[in-house]
Each structure stands twice: as C-alpha cells, then as structure tokens.
Design a protein around this motif. Structure first.
Motif, PDB file in Angstrom:
ATOM      1  N   LEU A   1      15.846   5.663  -4.137  1.00 55.27           N
ATOM      2  CA  LEU A   1      15.756   7.110  -4.389  1.00 55.27           C
ATOM      3  C   LEU A   1      14.827   7.362  -5.562  1.00 55.27           C
ATOM      4  O   LEU A   1      15.104   6.954  -6.687  1.00 55.27           O
ATOM      5  N   LYS A   2      13.714   8.050  -5.287  1.00 60.39           N
ATOM      6  CA  LYS A   2      12.764   8.341  -6.356  1.00 60.39           C
ATOM      7  C   LYS A   2      13.117   9.672  -7.028  1.00 60.39           C
ATOM      8  O   LYS A   2      13.627  10.597  -6.379  1.00 60.39           O
ATOM      9  N   ARG A   3      12.823   9.726  -8.319  1.00 59.95           N
ATOM     10  CA  ARG A   3      13.121  10.944  -9.074  1.00 59.95           C
ATOM     11  C   ARG A   3      12.147  12.053  -8.703  1.00 59.95           C
ATOM     12  O   ARG A   3      10.937  11.823  -8.642  1.00 59.95           O
TER      13      ARG A   3
ATOM     14  N   PHE B   1       5.608   7.154   7.497  1.00 64.92           N
ATOM     15  CA  PHE B   1       5.692   8.620   7.526  1.00 64.92           C
ATOM     16  C   PHE B   1       5.389   9.071   6.102  1.00 64.92           C
ATOM     17  O   PHE B   1       6.147   8.739   5.180  1.00 64.92           O
ATOM     18  N   LYS B   2       4.300   9.775   5.900  1.00 66.80           N
ATOM     19  CA  LYS B   2       3.893  10.129   4.538  1.00 66.80           C
ATOM     20  C   LYS B   2       4.136  11.604   4.234  1.00 66.80           C
ATOM     21  O   LYS B   2       3.665  12.470   4.988  1.00 66.80           O
ATOM     22  N   PRO B   3       4.853  11.893   3.154  1.00 65.04           N
ATOM     23  CA  PRO B   3       5.029  13.299   2.754  1.00 65.04           C
ATOM     24  C   PRO B   3       3.857  13.700   1.853  1.00 65.04           C
ATOM     25  O   PRO B   3       3.882  13.470   0.653  1.00 65.04           O
ATOM     26  N   ARG B   4       2.796  14.247   2.420  1.00 63.64           N
ATOM     27  CA  ARG B   4       1.605  14.537   1.621  1.00 63.64           C
ATOM     28  C   ARG B   4       1.614  15.978   1.115  1.00 63.64           C
ATOM     29  O   ARG B   4       2.062  16.887   1.818  1.00 63.64           O
TER      30      ARG B   4
ATOM     31  N   PRO C   1       0.814  -1.214   0.000  1.00 60.08           N
ATOM     32  CA  PRO C   1       0.000   0.000   0.000  1.00 60.08           C
ATOM     33  C   PRO C   1       0.844   1.258   0.000  1.00 60.08           C
ATOM     34  O   PRO C   1       2.012   1.230   0.379  1.00 60.08           O
ATOM     35  N   CYS C   2       0.220   2.340  -0.400  1.00 56.54           N
ATOM     36  CA  CYS C   2       0.890   3.640  -0.314  1.00 56.54           C
ATOM     37  C   CYS C   2       1.270   3.872   1.138  1.00 56.54           C
ATOM     38  O   CYS C   2       2.430   4.109   1.451  1.00 56.54           O
ATOM     39  N   ALA C   3       0.285   3.756   2.021  1.00 51.07           N
ATOM     40  CA  ALA C   3       0.526   4.013   3.452  1.00 51.07           C
ATOM     41  C   ALA C   3       0.087   2.822   4.289  1.00 51.07           C
ATOM     42  O   ALA C   3      -0.867   2.122   3.934  1.00 51.07           O
TER      43      ALA C   3
ATOM     44  N   ALA D   1       9.882  11.497  -4.070  1.00 53.13           N
ATOM     45  CA  ALA D   1      10.055  12.529  -5.091  1.00 53.13           C
ATOM     46  C   ALA D   1      10.171  13.922  -4.474  1.00 53.13           C
ATOM     47  O   ALA D   1      10.996  14.739  -4.893  1.00 53.13           O
ATOM     48  N   ARG D   2       9.342  14.182  -3.449  1.00 54.13           N
ATOM     49  CA  ARG D   2       9.324  15.521  -2.846  1.00 54.13           C
ATOM     50  C   ARG D   2      10.592  15.824  -2.063  1.00 54.13           C
ATOM     51  O   ARG D   2      10.839  16.968  -1.689  1.00 54.13           O
ATOM     52  N   ASN D   3      11.349  14.794  -1.758  1.00 54.30           N
ATOM     53  CA  ASN D   3      12.568  14.980  -0.968  1.00 54.30           C
ATOM     54  C   ASN D   3      13.840  14.693  -1.745  1.00 54.30           C
ATOM     55  O   ASN D   3      14.912  14.612  -1.152  1.00 54.30           O
TER      56      ASN D   3
ATOM     57  N   ILE E   1       4.987  -1.126  -7.053  1.00 56.63           N
ATOM     58  CA  ILE E   1       3.562  -1.091  -7.384  1.00 56.63           C
ATOM     59  C   ILE E   1       2.730  -0.933  -6.113  1.00 56.63           C
ATOM     60  O   ILE E   1       2.944  -1.651  -5.133  1.00 56.63           O
ATOM     61  N   GLU E   2       1.764  -0.004  -6.161  1.00 58.97           N
ATOM     62  CA  GLU E   2       0.880   0.144  -4.998  1.00 58.97           C
ATOM     63  C   GLU E   2      -0.277  -0.861  -5.070  1.00 58.97           C
ATOM     64  O   GLU E   2      -0.956  -0.979  -6.108  1.00 58.97           O
ATOM     65  N   VAL E   3      -0.463  -1.550  -3.937  1.00 62.67           N
ATOM     66  CA  VAL E   3      -1.482  -2.606  -3.836  1.00 62.67           C
ATOM     67  C   VAL E   3      -2.282  -2.345  -2.570  1.00 62.67           C
ATOM     68  O   VAL E   3      -1.689  -2.029  -1.527  1.00 62.67           O
TER      69      VAL E   3
END
Ligand code: PEP
Ligand code: MN
Length: 344
Positions: free
Chosen positions: A206-208, A130-133, A101-103, A185-187, A297-299
C-alpha cells in the motif's frame, strides 16, 4: 474515549449523552469533577466514532484514548509483523529490495529488467500491467498481456512479482498472476479497492497517497486489515509539498514515525519520491538508515525510451550499485545493533 462536558452542561444533557453511549452497547463511566463532568466510553475494544457524540447538547470536546486504526496499531499488536513476498519476509528491519520497470512495456524490456534485478541481488520484480496515469493520453499498460509477461519473468528468474491493481473488479485476475498486489498513491483512499484487496489472500503493498497524512495512510491500511488480510506492507513514496525541485518530497520522517505507530512493515520508494534517477541512491541509503524494511526501485534497461517514468528509472548497472550501497548501510546498522524501531 473521553467525552468532556461543558461547564454549563445540565444533568439532563449528561444523562442524554450516557443514554446515547449505552445505545451503542458501550459502557459510560461518569466522573463528576468540581468544574466539569467527564464521561469515559468503554467498549469491547472496537473503535468508536467520536462523531456520534460531538454534536450532542452539552458536549464540549472528545478526547480519543486509543488510535482509530486499531488493527494497524502497535498498541494492539506490539511485535513487528512479518509479511511474505514469495519466500522472503518483510518487517523487523528486513532489507528487501523490489526492482523493476514502472510499466511492463514488452517481453524484451521486462525479461531484460527481470534478469538485471535478479543479478543485482534484489528479492522481487515489480512492473505495472495496469497503470494509473495522471493523463489519459499516457501509456495505460498492457493489461492481462502484461500479467502474462510478469508470470513468465517469474518462471525464468524465480523472483516473486509485484504489480498494481487499479479497480476492485480486477483484483481476482491480478491475484491469479501476482505475488503482491500494489495499491498506488492515487488509489490509497479508493475504499472499494482497499476492501477488495482485504478480501484477497495476496500480500498488499500500500503506497501512501501524495496528500495523505500518516493517519490517513494507517486508516487506509486498516480497511485492508479489517477485511481479514493481515499481509500489508506500507510504502512511503513522497508527498506533495511547496517544493518543486523534485517530483515529490521524500518524507523520511514517516519511516520512524510509522515504526512507532504500527507493527506493519514499511518500505521506501525513492524513485517516485524524487522523480530523478540521480537522487534515487542517496534517498535509498537514507531510507535504510532511517529503518525502512526495504526499498522499491524503478529499473529500466533503456530509460531514455521508457514509456513511463524514464526520468527516475535506474539503468541495471546503477541499480546493482544501489543494492550494494543499501546492503552496506544495512550491515553497518546490524554491526552496531541498531534497531529499525526508534528507542522509546
Ligand atoms: C508506480 O509504482 O509506478 C506508481 C504509479 O507509483 P505511485 O502510486 O506511488 O505514484
Ligand atoms: Mn512509476
């Protein structure tokens, strides 16, 4: 790098540039052409910042010879790096699939997701504690409670866990629980976070950044590598373009481009790159075909009631289909002896 002097540059200006080069304990090789003087800067291999010279009187232009991201570059390290996620190695055409899952929302939601991810044949479990929303009013994650649930899911399924770090102070805590630290991505250009991850022993995913060029992306990886952590996996997750039909635009180009420029493994996250569960499998297949070393992949067992990213989350059955499809594409590439790195 080559410092190209103006045609009008005086001898004193040339000498001044040479003195400045030498002041950084670098060598200057002078080539006095009929029209222009070119000064070659030769060092001990450490990257040199061209901004140190660009404003000196008489300097016209500076041409870099090697890449600014030395440790990440294929010039520096020609073989594909193999980076661990639990007992698996990512790189050189591995097809490692991270699902989840995402979170982390609740015990039931996470354990059900973990079981589905395991049963589908994926290799690792993801889930943000910890979600960067984008919005401060959106669900921010369960924090340490979420990390404990992830550890429980690992205990139950044997799947290594991937979870996000959003601030440098949290790195030691998250590293106690997680196998892989995700930087979102945000970080991507949060330099203190990159340095903290570089000091950790954990693999970093590390996400782009959504507006990052490939050069920016590799410079961010360089921060982690330069602090001594060699275990970095890059993840393309879509970039912002003028297109509004999808959440982001999947930059499939980035996969073979990165394969040329760096030895680091590269994964694709088609969930965030499309933002729509109906498109995820198509892009997952194209990512593998383009040479990605794996997928993120988010599930979610119940996407309609997900607290984050429900629109792009696959139900377990669809995820199992995706894993089969990705494997089928990987098998075709293998049978045809197609390398993940473009022919040069
Ligand atoms: C995520 O993986 O849930 C996430 C927040 O991704 P990104 O940083 O790519 O937006
Ligand atoms: Mn998400």
């Amino acid at each position: 790098m080559m410092i190209i002097m103006r045609t009008s540059a005086t001898k004193a200006e040339v000498e001044h540039v040479i003195a400045r080069v030498k002041s950084f304990e670098l060598d200057a090789h002078l080539s006095d052409g009929a029209e222009r003087t070119v000064i070659g800067v030769v060092g001990d291999g450490r990257p040199v910042d061209k901004n140190l010279f660009i404003r000196l009187p008489g300097v016209d232009n500076i041409l870099p010879i090697s890449k600014p991201y030395k440790l990440a570059s294929r010039e520096f390290y020609p073989q594909d790096s193999l980076v661990p996620i639990g007992d698996h190695l990512v790189g050189n055409g591995s097809r490692i699939i991270i699902g989840g899952p995402c979170a982390v929302e609740s015990r039931e939601q996470l354990l059900e997701s973990a079981k589905a991810v395991k049963d589908a044949g994926a290799h690792a479990l993801r889930g943000g504690a910890f979600k960067p929303r984008t919005s401060p009013y959106s669900f921010q994650g369960l924090g340490e409670e979420g990390l404990k649930l992830l550890a429980e899911a690992r205990e139950l399924t044997g799947l290594p866990i991937v979870t996000e770090i959003i601030s440098p102070e949290l790195v030691p805590l998250v590293a106690e629980y997680a196998d892989v630290l995700q930087i979102g991505a945000r970080n991507m250009q949060n330099y203190s976070l990159l340095k903290a991850a570089g000091l950790s022993k954990r693999t970093v995913l590390l996400k782009r950044g959504m507006s990052a060029t490939i050069n920016d992306f590799l410079m961010a990886a360089e921060y982690i590598l330069s602090k001594g952590n060699q275990n970095v996996i890059l993840c393309e997750r879509g970039i912002r373009t003028f297109e509004t039909a999808t959440r982001n635009t999947t930059d499939i180009n980035a996969i073979p481009v990165l394969k040329l420029l760096t030895h680091l493994p590269i994964m694709l996250d088609p969930s965030h790159s499309t933002g729509d569960w109906r498109l995820v499998s198509a892009l997952a297949r194209s990512g593998i075909a383009a040479g990605a070393d794996g997928l993120v992949i988010e599930v979610h067992p119940d996407p309609a009631n997900a607290l984050s990213d429900g629109a792009q989350s696959l139900k377990p059955k669809r995820f199992a289909e995706l894993v089969n499809q990705a494997n089928a594409i990987a098998d075709v590439l293998k049978a045809a002896n197609i390398s993940s790195t473009p022919v040069q």
